[in-house]
Design a protein around this motif. Structure first.
Motif, PDB file in Angstrom:
ATOM      1  N   GLU A   1     -32.141 -42.902   4.673  1.00  0.00           N
ATOM      2  CA  GLU A   1     -32.258 -41.689   3.880  1.00  0.00           C
ATOM      3  C   GLU A   1     -30.941 -40.917   3.823  1.00  0.00           C
ATOM      4  O   GLU A   1     -30.560 -40.399   2.761  1.00  0.00           O
ATOM      5  CB  GLU A   1     -33.388 -40.805   4.444  1.00  0.00           C
ATOM      6  N   GLU A   2     -30.213 -40.863   4.955  1.00  0.00           N
ATOM      7  CA  GLU A   2     -28.948 -40.107   4.967  1.00  0.00           C
ATOM      8  C   GLU A   2     -27.932 -40.729   3.999  1.00  0.00           C
ATOM      9  O   GLU A   2     -27.310 -40.026   3.205  1.00  0.00           O
ATOM     10  CB  GLU A   2     -28.348 -40.052   6.380  1.00  0.00           C
ATOM     11  N   SER A   3     -27.795 -42.053   4.052  1.00  0.00           N
ATOM     12  CA  SER A   3     -26.807 -42.690   3.174  1.00  0.00           C
ATOM     13  C   SER A   3     -27.258 -42.628   1.713  1.00  0.00           C
ATOM     14  O   SER A   3     -26.442 -42.521   0.799  1.00  0.00           O
ATOM     15  CB  SER A   3     -26.535 -44.133   3.605  1.00  0.00           C
ATOM     16  N   ARG A   4     -28.583 -42.668   1.489  1.00  0.00           N
ATOM     17  CA  ARG A   4     -29.076 -42.555   0.114  1.00  0.00           C
ATOM     18  C   ARG A   4     -28.705 -41.189  -0.470  1.00  0.00           C
ATOM     19  O   ARG A   4     -28.182 -41.095  -1.586  1.00  0.00           O
ATOM     20  CB  ARG A   4     -30.606 -42.743   0.076  1.00  0.00           C
ATOM     21  N   GLN A   5     -28.943 -40.140   0.315  1.00  0.00           N
ATOM     22  CA  GLN A   5     -28.602 -38.789  -0.159  1.00  0.00           C
ATOM     23  C   GLN A   5     -27.099 -38.661  -0.423  1.00  0.00           C
ATOM     24  O   GLN A   5     -26.669 -38.095  -1.429  1.00  0.00           O
ATOM     25  CB  GLN A   5     -29.010 -37.748   0.875  1.00  0.00           C
ATOM     26  N   MET A   6     -26.306 -39.191   0.513  1.00  0.00           N
ATOM     27  CA  MET A   6     -24.853 -39.074   0.363  1.00  0.00           C
ATOM     28  C   MET A   6     -24.377 -39.809  -0.889  1.00  0.00           C
ATOM     29  O   MET A   6     -23.516 -39.311  -1.622  1.00  0.00           O
ATOM     30  CB  MET A   6     -24.135 -39.621   1.608  1.00  0.00           C
ATOM     31  N   MET A   7     -24.947 -40.994  -1.140  1.00  0.00           N
ATOM     32  CA  MET A   7     -24.474 -41.768  -2.287  1.00  0.00           C
ATOM     33  C   MET A   7     -24.968 -41.184  -3.609  1.00  0.00           C
ATOM     34  O   MET A   7     -24.256 -41.237  -4.612  1.00  0.00           O
ATOM     35  CB  MET A   7     -24.878 -43.242  -2.153  1.00  0.00           C
ATOM     36  N   VAL A   8     -26.180 -40.623  -3.614  1.00  0.00           N
ATOM     37  CA  VAL A   8     -26.647 -39.939  -4.833  1.00  0.00           C
ATOM     38  C   VAL A   8     -25.685 -38.797  -5.169  1.00  0.00           C
ATOM     39  O   VAL A   8     -25.257 -38.642  -6.317  1.00  0.00           O
ATOM     40  CB  VAL A   8     -28.086 -39.403  -4.660  1.00  0.00           C
ATOM     41  N   LEU A   9     -25.329 -38.022  -4.150  1.00  0.00           N
ATOM     42  CA  LEU A   9     -24.421 -36.897  -4.381  1.00  0.00           C
ATOM     43  C   LEU A   9     -23.060 -37.393  -4.885  1.00  0.00           C
ATOM     44  O   LEU A   9     -22.502 -36.851  -5.853  1.00  0.00           O
ATOM     45  CB  LEU A   9     -24.244 -36.111  -3.076  1.00  0.00           C
ATOM     46  N   TYR A  10     -22.552 -38.438  -4.247  1.00  0.00           N
ATOM     47  CA  TYR A  10     -21.259 -39.013  -4.629  1.00  0.00           C
ATOM     48  C   TYR A  10     -21.269 -39.444  -6.099  1.00  0.00           C
ATOM     49  O   TYR A  10     -20.380 -39.091  -6.875  1.00  0.00           O
ATOM     50  CB  TYR A  10     -20.987 -40.208  -3.711  1.00  0.00           C
ATOM     51  N   HIS A  11     -22.300 -40.201  -6.494  1.00  0.00           N
ATOM     52  CA  HIS A  11     -22.370 -40.693  -7.875  1.00  0.00           C
ATOM     53  C   HIS A  11     -22.657 -39.558  -8.864  1.00  0.00           C
ATOM     54  O   HIS A  11     -22.119 -39.539  -9.968  1.00  0.00           O
ATOM     55  CB  HIS A  11     -23.442 -41.777  -8.012  1.00  0.00           C
ATOM     56  N   ALA A  12     -23.524 -38.631  -8.482  1.00  0.00           N
ATOM     57  CA  ALA A  12     -23.909 -37.554  -9.397  1.00  0.00           C
ATOM     58  C   ALA A  12     -22.716 -36.638  -9.674  1.00  0.00           C
ATOM     59  O   ALA A  12     -22.478 -36.253 -10.825  1.00  0.00           O
ATOM     60  CB  ALA A  12     -25.086 -36.761  -8.829  1.00  0.00           C
ATOM     61  N   VAL A  13     -21.955 -36.299  -8.637  1.00  0.00           N
ATOM     62  CA  VAL A  13     -20.781 -35.443  -8.847  1.00  0.00           C
ATOM     63  C   VAL A  13     -19.721 -36.216  -9.632  1.00  0.00           C
ATOM     64  O   VAL A  13     -19.053 -35.656 -10.515  1.00  0.00           O
ATOM     65  CB  VAL A  13     -20.225 -34.920  -7.501  1.00  0.00           C
ATOM     66  N   GLY A  14     -19.605 -37.507  -9.352  1.00  0.00           N
ATOM     67  CA  GLY A  14     -18.693 -38.343 -10.138  1.00  0.00           C
ATOM     68  C   GLY A  14     -19.054 -38.305 -11.614  1.00  0.00           C
ATOM     69  O   GLY A  14     -18.181 -38.193 -12.478  1.00  0.00           O
ATOM     70  N   ALA A  15     -20.355 -38.361 -11.918  1.00  0.00           N
ATOM     71  CA  ALA A  15     -20.808 -38.360 -13.313  1.00  0.00           C
ATOM     72  C   ALA A  15     -20.472 -37.043 -13.995  1.00  0.00           C
ATOM     73  O   ALA A  15     -20.097 -37.021 -15.169  1.00  0.00           O
ATOM     74  CB  ALA A  15     -22.312 -38.629 -13.385  1.00  0.00           C
ATOM     75  N   VAL A  16     -20.591 -35.936 -13.270  1.00  0.00           N
ATOM     76  CA  VAL A  16     -20.216 -34.642 -13.855  1.00  0.00           C
ATOM     77  C   VAL A  16     -18.719 -34.620 -14.143  1.00  0.00           C
ATOM     78  O   VAL A  16     -18.274 -34.112 -15.181  1.00  0.00           O
ATOM     79  CB  VAL A  16     -20.605 -33.476 -12.906  1.00  0.00           C
ATOM     80  N   GLY A  17     -17.947 -35.226 -13.242  1.00  0.00           N
ATOM     81  CA  GLY A  17     -16.496 -35.277 -13.404  1.00  0.00           C
ATOM     82  C   GLY A  17     -16.060 -36.060 -14.642  1.00  0.00           C
ATOM     83  O   GLY A  17     -14.950 -35.879 -15.139  1.00  0.00           O
ATOM     84  N   LEU A  18     -16.957 -36.918 -15.166  1.00  0.00           N
ATOM     85  CA  LEU A  18     -16.610 -37.713 -16.347  1.00  0.00           C
ATOM     86  C   LEU A  18     -16.249 -36.833 -17.530  1.00  0.00           C
ATOM     87  O   LEU A  18     -15.375 -37.172 -18.330  1.00  0.00           O
ATOM     88  CB  LEU A  18     -17.791 -38.609 -16.759  1.00  0.00           C
TER      89      LEU A  18
END
Lengths: 203, 203
Positions: free
Chosen positions: B101-118
């Protein structure tokens, strides 16, 4: 059936408007009102064709995916009938990189809708998940054909390679969009990787 | 300076609350009000520490990145001092997969913020772009060391490989989050790829 054709054309025009908006200002900018203004039609017509915002985004990703497939079909066609399987794999990989405004918009939409799907399973639908799986299948076919033709080493695990390479393509596309890599650096990385798949003797 | 430590601790608690919210409901759910409720503190305190929502997200990605680095440092530590460079590369790659669960949350945040950065260059900051570049540097170091130690073939283009593999890791992470691949399938793809980097004679 000219009427049917008009509907498809209208859907594609709306999808183009969504892709332009998302490419410029992100998914947050994709509202029925903004899409209607961008497409030069009424809000009611956008709603008639797509119903909900979720449906609008998912169908747009489908339409954009078809357009991306057309792009890489055109690139493969341009290679000529004597092109090898590895050339075809490279052409597909390069068509995922944002090298012009159209591909940049398409890839922003692809990644942005994928990011929404991370926390909203309803937003996966026929979108990112389906397209990812379809791309892996295309890669498996080309890698298999490449092995049969002696372009790719027998030791290559085709399914594992298709999964890794498909992930690498999407990751490189995002890295270029985020200015972490240039498109040329991404192409060099793809070329270096594909060279390592060739039969040991021919490297 | 116990006071300083308290501030860092408080920032980490708030970042954890952001990661939990983003992991469950996406970035749209990350408002000052929701973060304050999730962290069990006042809205004013969240604003005191992070100022704007943009700053909140970017600093959270930084804090989460430090936590991810700690995760892969722990994995590398667990390998023991005799672990090879390829083992270390594999440990880092696997720590990017959402396996708990911890790594899932971290990776969702990583990808989601990356997507906003697009579509929002201000949202790249020290976030996805910086982390991607830092990860490539780590990979270059490990691949160089692996070549020097004879674990990796001399013919491997270290910089190109670091770029491709870093993209592959992030792409595989997204594919697992989107249920396009299982974590085991992603690990198999990583292992098959790393085997192909070994010196020709030892494959």
């Amino acid at each position: 059936m000219p009427k049917q054709v008009d509907h498809d054309q209208r859907r594609r025009e709306i999808a183009d408007a969504v892709a332009r908006l998302a490419g410029k200002r992100g998914l947050a900018a994709v509202t029925f009102r903004e899409v209607a203004a961008e497409a030069g039609i009424s809000v009611a017509l956008v709603q008639h064709y797509f119903g909900s915002k979720q449906n609008l985004l998912l169908r747009t990703v489908d339409i954009v995916s078809v357009r991306m497939a057309e792009r890489f079909a055109a690139r493969i066609g341009a290679l000529g009938s004597r092109a090898g399987n590895v050339d075809r794999i490279r052409a597909i990989a390069e068509s995922f990189l944002p090298t012009d405004e159209e591909s940049r918009q398409m890839m922003v939409l692809y990644h942005a809708v994928g990011a929404v799907g991370l926390t909203d399973p309803d937003m996966r639908g026929d979108g990112a998940h389906h397209n990812h799986a379809a791309l892996i299948r295309v890669m498996v076919e080309l890698l298999d054909a490449g092995r049969a033709a002696g372009e790719i080493d027998d030791s290559v695990d085709v399914v594992a390679e298709a999964r890794l390479f498909t992930a690498a393509i999407t990751g490189l596309s995002a890295a270029v969009l985020l200015d972490a890599l240039s498109a040329d650096q991404a192409i060099d990385a793809i070329d270096a990787h594909l060279r390592r798949l060739s039969p040991a003797g021919s490297r």
